[in-house]
Design a protein around this motif. Structure first.
Motif, PDB file in Angstrom:
ATOM      1  N   GLY A 224      50.194  -6.469  52.615  1.00  0.00           N
ATOM      2  CA  GLY A 224      51.182  -7.136  51.773  1.00  0.00           C
ATOM      3  C   GLY A 224      51.338  -6.431  50.444  1.00  0.00           C
ATOM      4  O   GLY A 224      50.354  -5.995  49.863  1.00  0.00           O
ATOM      5  N   SER A 225      52.550  -6.304  49.984  1.00  0.00           N
ATOM      6  CA  SER A 225      52.761  -5.599  48.729  1.00  0.00           C
ATOM      7  C   SER A 225      54.070  -6.023  48.096  1.00  0.00           C
ATOM      8  O   SER A 225      54.541  -7.134  48.311  1.00  0.00           O
ATOM      9  CB  SER A 225      52.724  -4.091  48.956  1.00  0.00           C
ATOM     10  N   THR A 226      54.679  -5.116  47.335  1.00  0.00           N
ATOM     11  CA  THR A 226      55.856  -5.453  46.543  1.00  0.00           C
ATOM     12  C   THR A 226      56.866  -4.310  46.561  1.00  0.00           C
ATOM     13  O   THR A 226      56.491  -3.141  46.567  1.00  0.00           O
ATOM     14  CB  THR A 226      55.435  -5.745  45.081  1.00  0.00           C
ATOM     15  N   VAL A 227      58.137  -4.682  46.580  1.00  0.00           N
ATOM     16  CA  VAL A 227      59.230  -3.719  46.407  1.00  0.00           C
ATOM     17  C   VAL A 227      60.006  -4.131  45.165  1.00  0.00           C
ATOM     18  O   VAL A 227      60.308  -5.311  44.961  1.00  0.00           O
ATOM     19  CB  VAL A 227      60.173  -3.697  47.625  1.00  0.00           C
ATOM     20  N   ILE A 228      60.332  -3.165  44.317  1.00  0.00           N
ATOM     21  CA  ILE A 228      61.155  -3.408  43.133  1.00  0.00           C
ATOM     22  C   ILE A 228      62.445  -2.609  43.289  1.00  0.00           C
ATOM     23  O   ILE A 228      62.403  -1.417  43.611  1.00  0.00           O
ATOM     24  CB  ILE A 228      60.437  -2.956  41.849  1.00  0.00           C
ATOM     25  N   LEU A 229      63.569  -3.264  43.073  1.00  0.00           N
ATOM     26  CA  LEU A 229      64.846  -2.571  43.025  1.00  0.00           C
ATOM     27  C   LEU A 229      65.311  -2.502  41.578  1.00  0.00           C
ATOM     28  O   LEU A 229      65.274  -3.513  40.862  1.00  0.00           O
ATOM     29  CB  LEU A 229      65.900  -3.296  43.866  1.00  0.00           C
ATOM     30  N   LEU A 230      65.736  -1.318  41.153  1.00  0.00           N
ATOM     31  CA  LEU A 230      66.269  -1.120  39.809  1.00  0.00           C
ATOM     32  C   LEU A 230      67.708  -0.625  39.928  1.00  0.00           C
ATOM     33  O   LEU A 230      67.985   0.342  40.658  1.00  0.00           O
ATOM     34  CB  LEU A 230      65.433  -0.083  39.045  1.00  0.00           C
ATOM     35  N   PHE A 231      68.612  -1.296  39.219  1.00  0.00           N
ATOM     36  CA  PHE A 231      70.026  -0.940  39.233  1.00  0.00           C
ATOM     37  C   PHE A 231      70.457  -0.526  37.830  1.00  0.00           C
ATOM     38  O   PHE A 231      69.999  -1.088  36.836  1.00  0.00           O
ATOM     39  CB  PHE A 231      70.880  -2.123  39.690  1.00  0.00           C
ATOM     40  N   GLU A 232      71.376   0.417  37.734  1.00  0.00           N
ATOM     41  CA  GLU A 232      71.882   0.869  36.446  1.00  0.00           C
ATOM     42  C   GLU A 232      72.756  -0.195  35.786  1.00  0.00           C
ATOM     43  O   GLU A 232      73.330  -1.055  36.451  1.00  0.00           O
ATOM     44  CB  GLU A 232      72.712   2.136  36.633  1.00  0.00           C
ATOM     45  N   LYS A 233      72.853  -0.103  34.489  1.00  0.00           N
ATOM     46  CA  LYS A 233      73.680  -1.023  33.711  1.00  0.00           C
ATOM     47  C   LYS A 233      75.138  -0.929  34.161  1.00  0.00           C
ATOM     48  O   LYS A 233      75.702   0.159  34.303  1.00  0.00           O
ATOM     49  CB  LYS A 233      73.582  -0.676  32.218  1.00  0.00           C
ATOM     50  N   GLY A 234      75.741  -2.098  34.408  1.00  0.00           N
ATOM     51  CA  GLY A 234      77.143  -2.164  34.774  1.00  0.00           C
ATOM     52  C   GLY A 234      77.461  -1.729  36.194  1.00  0.00           C
ATOM     53  O   GLY A 234      78.631  -1.661  36.568  1.00  0.00           O
ATOM     54  N   LYS A 235      76.415  -1.463  37.013  1.00  0.00           N
ATOM     55  CA  LYS A 235      76.648  -0.975  38.373  1.00  0.00           C
ATOM     56  C   LYS A 235      76.273  -1.994  39.444  1.00  0.00           C
ATOM     57  O   LYS A 235      76.390  -1.706  40.628  1.00  0.00           O
ATOM     58  CB  LYS A 235      75.847   0.320  38.604  1.00  0.00           C
ATOM     59  N   PHE A 236      75.815  -3.191  39.017  1.00  0.00           N
ATOM     60  CA  PHE A 236      75.362  -4.182  39.990  1.00  0.00           C
ATOM     61  C   PHE A 236      75.615  -5.585  39.461  1.00  0.00           C
ATOM     62  O   PHE A 236      75.347  -5.881  38.301  1.00  0.00           O
ATOM     63  CB  PHE A 236      73.855  -4.006  40.256  1.00  0.00           C
ATOM     64  N   GLU A 237      76.125  -6.441  40.339  1.00  0.00           N
ATOM     65  CA  GLU A 237      76.313  -7.850  39.997  1.00  0.00           C
ATOM     66  C   GLU A 237      75.522  -8.704  40.974  1.00  0.00           C
ATOM     67  O   GLU A 237      75.749  -8.652  42.188  1.00  0.00           O
ATOM     68  CB  GLU A 237      77.795  -8.234  40.061  1.00  0.00           C
ATOM     69  N   LEU A 238      74.575  -9.483  40.462  1.00  0.00           N
ATOM     70  CA  LEU A 238      73.717 -10.324  41.292  1.00  0.00           C
ATOM     71  C   LEU A 238      74.514 -11.452  41.919  1.00  0.00           C
ATOM     72  O   LEU A 238      75.386 -12.052  41.275  1.00  0.00           O
ATOM     73  CB  LEU A 238      72.595 -10.908  40.428  1.00  0.00           C
ATOM     74  N   ASP A 239      74.227 -11.749  43.179  1.00  0.00           N
ATOM     75  CA  ASP A 239      74.847 -12.893  43.846  1.00  0.00           C
ATOM     76  C   ASP A 239      74.414 -14.173  43.127  1.00  0.00           C
ATOM     77  O   ASP A 239      73.225 -14.409  42.923  1.00  0.00           O
ATOM     78  CB  ASP A 239      74.403 -12.937  45.314  1.00  0.00           C
ATOM     79  N   LYS A 240      75.361 -15.007  42.740  1.00  0.00           N
ATOM     80  CA  LYS A 240      75.068 -16.203  41.932  1.00  0.00           C
ATOM     81  C   LYS A 240      74.233 -17.241  42.667  1.00  0.00           C
ATOM     82  O   LYS A 240      73.664 -18.143  42.041  1.00  0.00           O
ATOM     83  CB  LYS A 240      76.379 -16.833  41.443  1.00  0.00           C
ATOM     84  N   SER A 241      74.150 -17.149  43.977  1.00  0.00           N
ATOM     85  CA  SER A 241      73.379 -18.133  44.748  1.00  0.00           C
ATOM     86  C   SER A 241      71.873 -17.880  44.687  1.00  0.00           C
ATOM     87  O   SER A 241      71.079 -18.742  45.064  1.00  0.00           O
ATOM     88  CB  SER A 241      73.824 -18.126  46.216  1.00  0.00           C
ATOM     89  N   ILE A 242      71.445 -16.720  44.201  1.00  0.00           N
ATOM     90  CA  ILE A 242      70.027 -16.369  44.205  1.00  0.00           C
ATOM     91  C   ILE A 242      69.334 -16.867  42.946  1.00  0.00           C
ATOM     92  O   ILE A 242      69.676 -16.479  41.829  1.00  0.00           O
ATOM     93  CB  ILE A 242      69.844 -14.845  44.347  1.00  0.00           C
ATOM     94  N   LYS A 243      68.368 -17.742  43.149  1.00  0.00           N
ATOM     95  CA  LYS A 243      67.538 -18.278  42.063  1.00  0.00           C
ATOM     96  C   LYS A 243      66.077 -18.083  42.451  1.00  0.00           C
ATOM     97  O   LYS A 243      65.693 -18.340  43.592  1.00  0.00           O
ATOM     98  CB  LYS A 243      67.815 -19.768  41.836  1.00  0.00           C
ATOM     99  N   THR A 244      65.257 -17.657  41.507  1.00  0.00           N
ATOM    100  CA  THR A 244      63.844 -17.425  41.824  1.00  0.00           C
ATOM    101  C   THR A 244      63.032 -18.723  41.733  1.00  0.00           C
ATOM    102  O   THR A 244      63.349 -19.587  40.915  1.00  0.00           O
ATOM    103  CB  THR A 244      63.243 -16.392  40.855  1.00  0.00           C
ATOM    104  N   PRO A 245      61.963 -18.812  42.571  1.00  0.00           N
ATOM    105  CA  PRO A 245      61.613 -17.894  43.655  1.00  0.00           C
ATOM    106  C   PRO A 245      62.529 -18.109  44.851  1.00  0.00           C
ATOM    107  O   PRO A 245      62.797 -19.249  45.227  1.00  0.00           O
ATOM    108  CB  PRO A 245      60.169 -18.279  43.983  1.00  0.00           C
ATOM    109  N   ALA A 246      63.017 -17.021  45.433  1.00  0.00           N
ATOM    110  CA  ALA A 246      63.974 -17.101  46.528  1.00  0.00           C
ATOM    111  C   ALA A 246      63.400 -16.460  47.780  1.00  0.00           C
ATOM    112  O   ALA A 246      63.028 -15.280  47.771  1.00  0.00           O
ATOM    113  CB  ALA A 246      65.272 -16.399  46.139  1.00  0.00           C
ATOM    114  N   HIS A 247      63.293 -17.223  48.856  1.00  0.00           N
ATOM    115  CA  HIS A 247      62.862 -16.673  50.138  1.00  0.00           C
ATOM    116  C   HIS A 247      64.055 -15.948  50.756  1.00  0.00           C
ATOM    117  O   HIS A 247      65.151 -16.505  50.836  1.00  0.00           O
ATOM    118  CB  HIS A 247      62.369 -17.785  51.057  1.00  0.00           C
ATOM    119  N   ILE A 248      63.844 -14.730  51.177  1.00  0.00           N
ATOM    120  CA  ILE A 248      64.959 -13.921  51.655  1.00  0.00           C
ATOM    121  C   ILE A 248      64.500 -13.041  52.811  1.00  0.00           C
ATOM    122  O   ILE A 248      63.304 -12.752  52.953  1.00  0.00           O
ATOM    123  CB  ILE A 248      65.524 -13.062  50.494  1.00  0.00           C
ATOM    124  N   LYS A 249      65.455 -12.625  53.635  1.00  0.00           N
ATOM    125  CA  LYS A 249      65.151 -11.778  54.781  1.00  0.00           C
ATOM    126  C   LYS A 249      65.900 -10.454  54.671  1.00  0.00           C
ATOM    127  O   LYS A 249      66.895 -10.331  53.951  1.00  0.00           O
ATOM    128  CB  LYS A 249      65.535 -12.485  56.083  1.00  0.00           C
TER     129      LYS A 249
END
Length: 258
Positions: A224-249
């Motif tokens: 078990g571990s972790t993945v981090i995604l990094l996006f540049e400024k102004g290049k990504f818009e988060l889906d408004k439905s995602i609130k932490t902690p969020a279970h996702i597939k």
């Protein structure tokens, strides 16, 4: 009853000798005897697995299991970014202009996480942290379609990266062993940071060539571990439905690339 035992074994992977011993056991034929109880304790969805439980020769092979074709559906939007893993999104936030992210009240240096020459382009951008527990499917898929611009590794040994490790550990996200893939989708660069969670740092890359396809496998973890995604400024818009902690597939939409 068995869960504390498995939790103890996982924590032991953070020592040089104990992690080596446990790795050998997990890859031995003897370890197949614990697969049924491991699956039961962590409530593995066996109906999603590519093989039947008894077909895995070792605990290691079971842990890095593949899923049946069609078990995960990738969002088809041409500019969508999707989850690279089955996980819990533990944290989402902005990367400060001084190249710092704050997770569980702690500050992490993007310069240390990525290397000084890579950090600048992500200032002011967005980060998402995906935590994988032992119960999760441990293969990593590409969050976007694009070309691999660079790939490198940093760090040596690793310590736990669960929510307690994030809160109380010492610079786990920017000091642990990590394998980093930077991919370019159109004009947007995305850093995919795969963070090791044990002293024996097994992050295995499986993709070939310099092209990644959204939703297709690119690597796997052996613990078990972790993945981090990094996006540049102004290049990504988060889906408004995602609130932490969020279970996702794997393959589920997390936002839109601009």
């Amino acid at each position: 009853m068995l869960k504390p035992v498995y939790r103890l074994l996982i924590e032991l992977t953070n020592g040089r000798w104990t992690s080596g011993i446990l790795k050998k056991f997990a890859q031995s034929n003897l370890s197949r005897l614990v697969i049924p109880s491991f699956s039961r304790v962590y409530k593995i969805k066996e109906n999603e697995m590519e093989k039947k439980l008894h077909e895995y020769p070792t605990l290691h092979e079971f842990f890095i299991r593949r899923l049946k074709v069609g078990a995960r559906v990738t969002d088809a939007g041409p500019d969508s970014a999707v989850s690279p893993v089955d996980a819990v999104i533990e944290d989402i936030g902005s990367i400060r202009e001084d190249r710092i992210i704050t997770v569980k009240g702690k500050s992490y240096s993007i310069s240390e996480m990525l290397g000084e020459n890579k950090a600048g382009k992500y200032s002011g951008g967005t980060y998402l942290i995906f935590y994988l527990s032992p119960s999760h499917y441990h293969r990593i898929h590409s969050p976007v379609t694009g070309k691999v611009a660079d790939q490198w590794v940093l760090g040596l040994k690793s310590f736990p990266v669960n929510k307690w490790g994030l809160k109380y550990g010492k610079d786990t996200l920017s000091k642990n062993y990590r394998s980093i893939t930077e991919v370019r989708h159109g004009y947007a660069a995305i850093a995919i940071v795969k963070v090791g969670a044990m002293f024996v740092n097994s992050i295995e890359l499986t993709h070939e060539g310099d092209q990644l396809e959204k939703g297709k496998e690119m690597a796997y973890f052996t613990f078990g571990s972790t993945v981090i995604l990094l996006f540049e400024k102004g290049k990504f818009e988060l889906d408004k439905s995602i609130k932490t902690p969020a279970h996702i597939k794997v393959g589920e939409r997390i936002g839109t690339l601009m």
